[in-house]
Every structure is written in structure tokens, then in C-alpha cells.
Design a protein around this motif. Structure first.
Motif, PDB file in Angstrom:
ATOM      1  N   GLU A  28      32.055  49.124  48.411  1.00  0.00           N
ATOM      2  CA  GLU A  28      32.841  47.998  48.914  1.00  0.00           C
ATOM      3  C   GLU A  28      33.641  48.417  50.143  1.00  0.00           C
ATOM      4  OE1 GLU A  28      36.295  44.853  47.427  1.00  0.00           O
ATOM      5  OE2 GLU A  28      35.163  45.982  45.931  1.00  0.00           O
ATOM      6  N   TYR A  98      45.167  42.710  48.249  1.00  0.00           N
ATOM      7  CA  TYR A  98      44.594  43.397  47.099  1.00  0.00           C
ATOM      8  C   TYR A  98      45.560  43.238  45.923  1.00  0.00           C
ATOM      9  CZ  TYR A  98      41.071  45.136  50.223  1.00  0.00           C
ATOM     10  OH  TYR A  98      40.035  45.193  51.102  1.00  0.00           O
ATOM     11  N   VAL A 157      28.699  40.825  47.479  1.00  0.00           N
ATOM     12  CA  VAL A 157      30.004  40.585  48.109  1.00  0.00           C
ATOM     13  C   VAL A 157      30.767  39.434  47.476  1.00  0.00           C
ATOM     14  CG1 VAL A 157      29.339  41.560  50.336  1.00  0.00           C
ATOM     15  CG2 VAL A 157      29.129  39.108  49.964  1.00  0.00           C
ATOM     16  N   SER A 160      35.140  40.953  44.524  1.00  0.00           N
ATOM     17  CA  SER A 160      35.724  42.258  44.812  1.00  0.00           C
ATOM     18  C   SER A 160      36.162  42.946  43.528  1.00  0.00           C
ATOM     19  CB  SER A 160      36.931  42.099  45.741  1.00  0.00           C
ATOM     20  OG  SER A 160      37.621  43.325  45.871  1.00  0.00           O
ATOM     21  N   ASN A 161      36.104  44.254  43.521  1.00  0.00           N
ATOM     22  CA  ASN A 161      36.636  45.050  42.416  1.00  0.00           C
ATOM     23  C   ASN A 161      38.147  45.250  42.529  1.00  0.00           C
ATOM     24  OD1 ASN A 161      34.203  45.848  40.938  1.00  0.00           O
ATOM     25  ND2 ASN A 161      33.660  46.888  42.832  1.00  0.00           N
ATOM     26  N   MET A 167      34.613  40.287  48.480  1.00  0.00           N
ATOM     27  CA  MET A 167      34.833  41.517  49.211  1.00  0.00           C
ATOM     28  C   MET A 167      35.013  41.210  50.699  1.00  0.00           C
ATOM     29  SD  MET A 167      31.868  43.979  47.725  1.00  0.00           S
ATOM     30  CE  MET A 167      31.599  44.153  45.984  1.00  0.00           C
ATOM     31  N   GLU A 168      35.621  42.162  51.409  1.00  0.00           N
ATOM     32  CA  GLU A 168      35.725  41.995  52.853  1.00  0.00           C
ATOM     33  C   GLU A 168      34.329  42.014  53.476  1.00  0.00           C
ATOM     34  OE1 GLU A 168      37.404  43.783  57.008  1.00  0.00           O
ATOM     35  OE2 GLU A 168      37.462  45.067  55.257  1.00  0.00           O
TER      36      GLU A 168
END
Length: 169
Positions: A28, A98, A157, A160-161, A167-168
Motif C-alpha cells: 500500500e 489515517y 485499492v 486501506s489497511n 488506499m492512496e
């Protein structure tokens, strides 16, 4: 020994899609400030992607003070051999939010060996840093490994984790 190592620019996948003709490992992408840490003669130096920042007037980004305080208070970085430069992404309030517990955290991105003038494989570097007792860095989980097509990347994507949302990249 004062060696400034500049982290190379990573081209956008659309600019270098030929990379997918080879086996790749996908992690990621983290949206933060690219940083580096190096142990020079028993002193820890930190900087941005291209140079050490030694004087406060060089800190053009507000998050850098938090990064520097975190690094200099983490004595495990003294275990970093003088030939290795640790690169990471420092998360702060930035474009993407985040999870709170990950704000002002460093994600491990790469380890550069000054003796060989090469980056060390991510999993090998992760093992090396763990063996050296280096703490305070977050390691990225491997998302894909092997021959990958664009469709595979588009699927992963979506979540996100490390944040609520995609995700970015």
C-alpha cells in the motif's frame, strides 16, 4: 561520514506500465512525508527524502519537528549500522487521514546500503531491522506478489489497511 542519499523519484504506474511485465511485489502507498534516518558516528540524523535537516530554519513543513522528536527519542535507531539509510513515510494530518493511532507514525519504505549502493529487498530489510532491534516503524503488509495486471491493482485499492476509505494508490 556525511552522506546524503536522495530517495529516487518513483514514476506513476501509467508512466512506466512496462514494470508489470515482470514479477512485482505490491504494498500500500502511504500518503505522508518521505523521510530518512541515518546513524553517523553514533549520532542519529534525520531528514527529508533528499537531505538531512540540521537547523530548524530548514524545516519548511510543520510535521518535521514531530518526526525529529520521535526519532531522536527512539534510542533503537542507534543500532542502525553506519552503512544503512532507513527511508520511511511520516504520517501527519495531511491529504489523507489515517487512523488516529497512526498519526505521527513512521512507515518503513526502504533500506539503502551505502556499501553496495543498492536498496535491500523489503522483506530482507524488515528482517534485518528486526534483528537489529529497531523499533518505532510500521511495516507494510504484502498485498500482491508475482505477475500483476492493472485489474488486480484496481481491486486492491478499494480498502486501506490504515484508514477508513480507499488506499492512496
Amino acid at each position: 561520514m556525511d552522506v546524503n542519499v536522495k530517495y529516487p523519484k518513483i514514476p506513476h504506474l501509467l508512466e512506466s506500465s512496462e514494470i508489470l511485465k515482470n514479477s512485482v511485489i505490491v504494498y500500500e502507498k502511504i500518503d505522508g512525508g518521505n523521510v530518512q534516518i541515518q546513524n553517523i558516528n553514533g549520532r542519529i540524523f534525520c531528514g527529508n527524502s533528499s537531505k538531512f535537516l540540521l537547523r530548524e530554519e530548514q524545516y519548511s513543513l510543520s510535521w518535521f519537528n514531530n518526526f525529529k522528536k520521535s526519532v531522536l527519542s527512539n534510542y533503537t535507531f542507534l543500532n542502525l549500522p553506519k552503512n544503512l539509510v532507513l527511508f520511511g513515510e511520516w504520517t501527519s494530518k495531511h491529504t489523507l487521514d489515517y487512523f488516529d493511532k497512526l498519526t505521527n507514525s513512521m512507515f518503513f519504505i526502504d533500506l539503502f546500503d551505502l556499501d553496495t549502493n543498492k536498496f535491500i529487498n523489503y522483506e530482507t530489510a524488515k528482517k534485518k531491522l528486526t534483528e537489529l532491534g529497531i523499533n518505532g516503524v510500521i511495516y507494510l503488509p504484502k498485498l500482491l506478489d508475482g505477475i500483476v495486471v492493472i485489474g488486480d491493482l484496481e481491486k486492491i485499492v478499494e480498502k486501506s489497511n490504515f484508514r477508513d476509505g480507499i488506499m492512496e494508490g
